[in-house]
Design an enzyme around this catalytic site. Structure first.
Site, PDB file in Angstrom:
ATOM      1  N   TYR A 145       0.841  -1.208   0.000  1.00 37.55           N
ATOM      2  CA  TYR A 145       0.000   0.000   0.000  1.00 37.55           C
ATOM      3  C   TYR A 145       0.874   1.255   0.000  1.00 37.55           C
ATOM      4  CZ  TYR A 145      -3.780   3.147   1.549  1.00 37.55           C
ATOM      5  OH  TYR A 145      -4.701   4.162   1.653  1.00 37.55           O
ATOM      6  N   ASN A 174      -6.381   9.554   8.239  1.00 36.51           N
ATOM      7  CA  ASN A 174      -7.496   8.672   8.635  1.00 36.51           C
ATOM      8  C   ASN A 174      -8.849   9.384   8.608  1.00 36.51           C
ATOM      9  OD1 ASN A 174      -4.925   7.766   9.865  1.00 36.51           O
ATOM     10  ND2 ASN A 174      -6.160   6.008  10.470  1.00 36.51           N
ATOM     11  N   ASN A 190     -14.146  -0.950  13.656  1.00 35.34           N
ATOM     12  CA  ASN A 190     -13.982  -2.083  14.581  1.00 35.34           C
ATOM     13  C   ASN A 190     -14.544  -1.752  15.963  1.00 35.34           C
ATOM     14  OD1 ASN A 190     -12.769  -3.960  12.974  1.00 35.34           O
ATOM     15  ND2 ASN A 190     -10.910  -4.152  14.202  1.00 35.34           N
ATOM     16  N   GLN A 209      -0.445   4.432  20.709  1.00 27.58           N
ATOM     17  CA  GLN A 209      -0.189   4.985  19.367  1.00 27.58           C
ATOM     18  C   GLN A 209      -1.315   5.950  19.018  1.00 27.58           C
ATOM     19  OE1 GLN A 209      -1.359   1.999  20.074  1.00 27.58           O
ATOM     20  NE2 GLN A 209      -2.243   0.905  18.348  1.00 27.58           N
ATOM     21  N   ARG A 275       3.569   4.719  15.017  1.00 28.86           N
ATOM     22  CA  ARG A 275       3.364   5.101  16.422  1.00 28.86           C
ATOM     23  C   ARG A 275       2.499   6.343  16.546  1.00 28.86           C
ATOM     24  NH1 ARG A 275       3.186   2.251  20.351  1.00 28.86           N
ATOM     25  NH2 ARG A 275       3.469   4.057  21.711  1.00 28.86           N
ATOM     26  N   GLN A 276       2.645   7.247  15.594  1.00 29.46           N
ATOM     27  CA  GLN A 276       1.950   8.534  15.738  1.00 29.46           C
ATOM     28  C   GLN A 276       1.610   9.076  14.359  1.00 29.46           C
ATOM     29  OE1 GLN A 276       4.776  11.108  17.684  1.00 29.46           O
ATOM     30  NE2 GLN A 276       6.327  10.821  16.117  1.00 29.46           N
TER      31      GLN A 276
END
Ligand code: NAD
Ligand code: UDP
Ligand code: UDP
Length: 313
Positions: A145, A174, A190, A209, A275-276
């Site tokens: 990806y 996101n 989820n 995270q 992580r971030q």
């Protein structure tokens, strides 16, 4: 020349909302999708509209149509889906981009690429600015990806330099909202589905995270602003909501909103999990006059309502 707007991946989560908005704006829309992760349910309400057309097609194959603008969204976006057939994921990003750029070149059409914050990998610069080159594992499970999307950006800028195409590259962070796939494994869907079922909430790793979540309506607004702004603005431009949450905070917020008795269950962190992540949206603000308007609390309401209805059906 046809005034039609092509949306590849138009039966998916973001694509179907984009089709909605374009139709609302009175545009003619051609939605092209192979229905790998998308669904006709997402566009069912548009099928009767005279200005909307659906074509089942895989963008890794050439496409000869007449359109004015191209939004290139075709690509599975959740780790579960893009890792299902990683070779096909890279083909979709790379061959898909070549075909859509070839189409844009023949038609002299403007073309927008739905790129991703994943081009930054597990970032060592925080928040991420567009001039950061990223920290990406080229051979890991996320690479199909990440590297596919990076190569697509390369192709966009080479077609721009070599063929003077009008390109637009958005790096999307996101994004969530109604019509996310209930089984695509993304964290917002989820957690909501688990909370609605009264199941344990699966937090990966220690839950520290971070991610920054943008509501779909804000994102679609940014895509259209980007497509329609001056040709000199090629991007890449980050789009997303800069308010950052840890996954534990997200779990708690979702639990509070849904109610019920779910408990949190810690599970192993998948490899290469960043992580971030937080977008620096200075460019989107100054060049597009765009900023997100919907808070996570507000955006979760219609998203939870959507899943509640879907699960009851
Ligand atoms: P999605 O999986 O819901 O939508 C992708 C759509 O592309 C689906 O309808 C799928 O069937 C279609 N598709 C996949 N491969 C195809 C192919 N070879 N030919 C034709 N159609 C194909 O995901 P989404 O969240 O709506 O993402 C849309 C785009 O935005 C993707 O390119 C993704 O990389 C990008 N993006 C999304 C996010 C996010 O948080 N949602 C973040 C960054 C980037
Ligand atoms: N292409 C397409 N539709 C078009 C024009 C081109 O799908 O209307 C595809 C075709 O597969 C081609 C690719 O886009 O190989 C790249 O086109 P380009 O003109 O850049 O290069 P070509 O390979 O034709 O030299
Ligand atoms: N995640 C989690 N539980 C889940 C699904 C995801 O804790 O059930 C975590 C995942 O490890 C990642 C974050 O949530 O750190 C966002 O995951 P997602 O797949 O939604 O997006 P991406 O990793 O591509 O940003």
């Amino acid at each position: 020349m046809s005034d039609t707007i092509l949306v590849t991946g138009g039966a998916g989560f973001l694509g179907s909302h984009l089709c909605d908005r374009l139709i609302e704006h009175g545009r003619d829309v051609l939605c092209v999708d192979n229905l790998f992760t998308g669904s006709k349910d997402n566009i069912q309400h548009l099928l009767g509209c005279g200005r909307f057309e659906f074509m089942r097609h895989d963008v890794t194959f050439p496409l000869y149509v007449e359109v004015k603008q191209i939004y290139n969204l075709a690509c599975p976006a959740s780790p579960v889906h893009y890792q299902h057939d990683p070779v096909q994921t890279t083909k979709t990003s790379v061959h898909g981009a070549i075909n859509m750029l070839g189409l844009a070149k023949r038609l002299r059409a403007r073309i927008l690429q739905a790129s991703t914050s994943e081009v930054y990998g597990d970032p060592s610069v925080h928040p991420q600015t567009e001039d950061y080159w990223g920290h990406v594992n080229p051979i890991g499970i996320r690479s199909c990806y990440d590297e596919g999307k990076r190569c697509a950006e390369t192709l966009f800028f080479d077609y721009y330099r070599q063929h003077r195409l009008q390109i637009k590259v958005l790096r999307i962070f996101n994004t969530y909202g109604p019509r996310m796939h209930p089984n695509d494994g993304r964290v917002v869907s989820n957690f909501i589905v688990q909370a609605l079922h009264g199941e344990e909430i699966t937090v990966f790793g220690d839950g520290q995270q971070s991610r920054s979540f943008c509501y779909v309506d804000d994102l679609v607004q940014a895509m259209i602003l980007m497509m329609d702004c001056g040709a000199e603005i090629t991007g890449p431009i980050n789009v997303g909501n800069p308010v950052e949450f840890t996954m534990l905070e997200l779990a708690e917020t979702v639990l509070l909103k849904v109610g019920g008795r779910s408990r949190i269950r810690f599970m192993p962190l998948p490899s290469d999990d960043p992580r971030q992540r937080q977008p620096d949206i200075t460019k989107a603000r100054s060049l597009l006059g765009w900023a997100p308007t919907v808070s996570l609390e507000d955006g979760l309401e219609p998203t939870i309502a959507y899943f509640r209805k879907l699960l009851a059906a």
